[in-house]
Design an enzyme around this catalytic site. Structure first.
Site, short mmCIF file in Angstrom:
data_model
loop_
_atom_site.label_atom_id
_atom_site.label_comp_id
_atom_site.label_asym_id
_atom_site.label_seq_id
_atom_site.Cartn_x
_atom_site.Cartn_y
_atom_site.Cartn_z
N MET A 1 0.69 -1.18 0.07
CA MET A 1 -0.14 -0.05 -0.13
C MET A 1 0.78 1.33 -0.15
O MET A 1 0.45 2.35 0.68
CB MET A 1 -0.94 0.15 0.95
CG MET A 1 -1.98 -1.30 1.29
SD MET A 1 -2.80 -1.64 -0.30
CE MET A 1 -4.18 -0.81 0.11
N LEU B 1 4.92 4.08 -5.46
CA LEU B 1 6.29 3.96 -5.89
C LEU B 1 6.87 5.09 -6.63
O LEU B 1 5.91 5.54 -7.33
CB LEU B 1 6.69 2.45 -6.28
CG LEU B 1 6.42 1.46 -5.72
CD1 LEU B 1 6.38 0.00 -6.36
CD2 LEU B 1 7.54 1.41 -4.56
N ASN C 1 1.35 -5.73 -10.35
CA ASN C 1 0.56 -5.40 -9.07
C ASN C 1 -0.81 -6.03 -9.34
O ASN C 1 -1.32 -6.16 -10.36
CB ASN C 1 0.55 -3.89 -9.06
CG ASN C 1 -0.50 -3.24 -7.98
OD1 ASN C 1 -0.26 -3.72 -6.73
ND2 ASN C 1 -1.47 -2.39 -8.01
N HIS D 1 -4.86 -5.42 -8.27
CA HIS D 1 -5.76 -4.29 -7.93
C HIS D 1 -6.83 -4.77 -7.60
O HIS D 1 -7.47 -5.43 -8.77
CB HIS D 1 -5.50 -2.99 -8.98
CG HIS D 1 -6.47 -2.21 -8.41
ND1 HIS D 1 -6.24 -1.16 -7.46
CD2 HIS D 1 -7.81 -1.63 -8.81
CE1 HIS D 1 -7.34 -0.18 -6.87
NE2 HIS D 1 -8.01 -0.52 -7.91
N ASP E 1 -1.83 2.74 -10.78
CA ASP E 1 -2.92 1.62 -11.09
C ASP E 1 -2.95 1.89 -12.65
O ASP E 1 -4.18 1.32 -12.92
CB ASP E 1 -4.15 1.86 -10.17
CG ASP E 1 -3.87 1.43 -8.84
OD1 ASP E 1 -2.77 0.80 -8.46
OD2 ASP E 1 -4.73 1.89 -8.01
N GLU F 1 -8.62 -12.76 -7.13
CA GLU F 1 -7.20 -12.46 -7.05
C GLU F 1 -6.49 -13.49 -6.83
O GLU F 1 -5.29 -13.67 -7.42
CB GLU F 1 -6.95 -11.22 -5.79
CG GLU F 1 -7.91 -10.04 -5.91
CD GLU F 1 -7.56 -9.16 -4.87
OE1 GLU F 1 -6.35 -9.17 -4.32
OE2 GLU F 1 -8.44 -8.34 -4.50
#
Ligand code: GAR
Length: 214
Positions: free
Chosen positions: A102, A105, A119, A121, A157, A186
């Site tokens: 969380m 970067l 990643n 999401h 994102d 996920e």
């Protein structure tokens, strides 16, 4: 003896991944499970957490995976990231997997691992980026949501999409019930994306990620 040597060589050839997590670590566990059942041919080289109490740490300990806690508080983002890079490089990480990490970067980190960071999401991007993907989708009133695995670039994102999986939004859903349904997807999508990367089957062409035949 020969078989042991074969196994050692096989492990040495495997893609080395580094996982970054901030919390519970159920996505990290999904990766561990697929590695252990033999369907994900990678080596989990190291886990890095930015939160000492992250549940991911117990999971790493239980499975003998090296882990590091790196505190982000009281220092610049770059200083924090330089330390994360040092640990990942020390463990010869080839692909960085953000599994419930969380922190945003900076280009320092992203340029260091260009096209080598993915990643997960909890929404169908580009809808509902940010920290509350499930809640935002529910409040907006969409009838379908899901999860997205994508390459990380300097947008939030917004990097090229590798895999998406959908779930229905049900009439009586709460944020928690929707999040649970998305989480199940996920746990399938993230190991699958890592496998495709490890097999060299992902080609980034502009915004699109082409999945090559296996
Ligand atoms: C997951 O739902 C993941 O998609 C989300 O955090 C959760 C972590 O769960 N990540 C984000 O929202 C990133 N913006 P886990 O710690 O059990 O894997």
């Amino acid at each position: 003896m020969d078989r042991d040597m074969d196994r050692d060589m096989e492990r040495q050839r495997r893609l080395r991944i580094g996982v970054l997590a901030s919390g519970r670590g159920s996505n990290f566990q999904a990766i561990i499970d697929r590695v252990e059942d033999g369907t994900l041919p990678v080596e989990i080289a190291v886990l890095v957490v930015n939160n000492r109490d992250a549940g991911a740490v117990q999971r790493a300990e239980r499975h003998g995976i090296p882990w590091h806690f790196i505190d982000h508080r009281g220092r610049s983002r770059e200083e924090f990231e330089r330390e994360v890079i040092a640990v990942l490089d020390e463990h010869r990480v080839e692909l960085v997997v953000l599994a419930g990490f969380m922190r945003i970067l900076t280009p320092l980190f992203i340029d260091h691992y260009r096209h080598r960071i993915i990643n997960i999401h909890p929404a169908l991007l580009p809808s509902f980026p940010g920290t509350h993907g499930q809640r935002d989708a529910l409040e907006y009133g969409v009838k379908v949501s899901g999860c997205t695995v994508h390459f990380v670039d300097t947008s939030v994102d917004g990097g090229p999409i590798i895999i998406q999986r959908c779930v229905p939004v049900l009439e009586d859903d709460t944020e928690e019930s929707l999040a649970r349904r998305i989480l199940e997807e996920e746990h399938r999508a993230l190991p699958e994306a890592i496998r495709l990367y490890a097999e060299g089957r992902l080609r980034i062409e502009g915004r699109r990620v082409r999945i090559l035949d296996g």
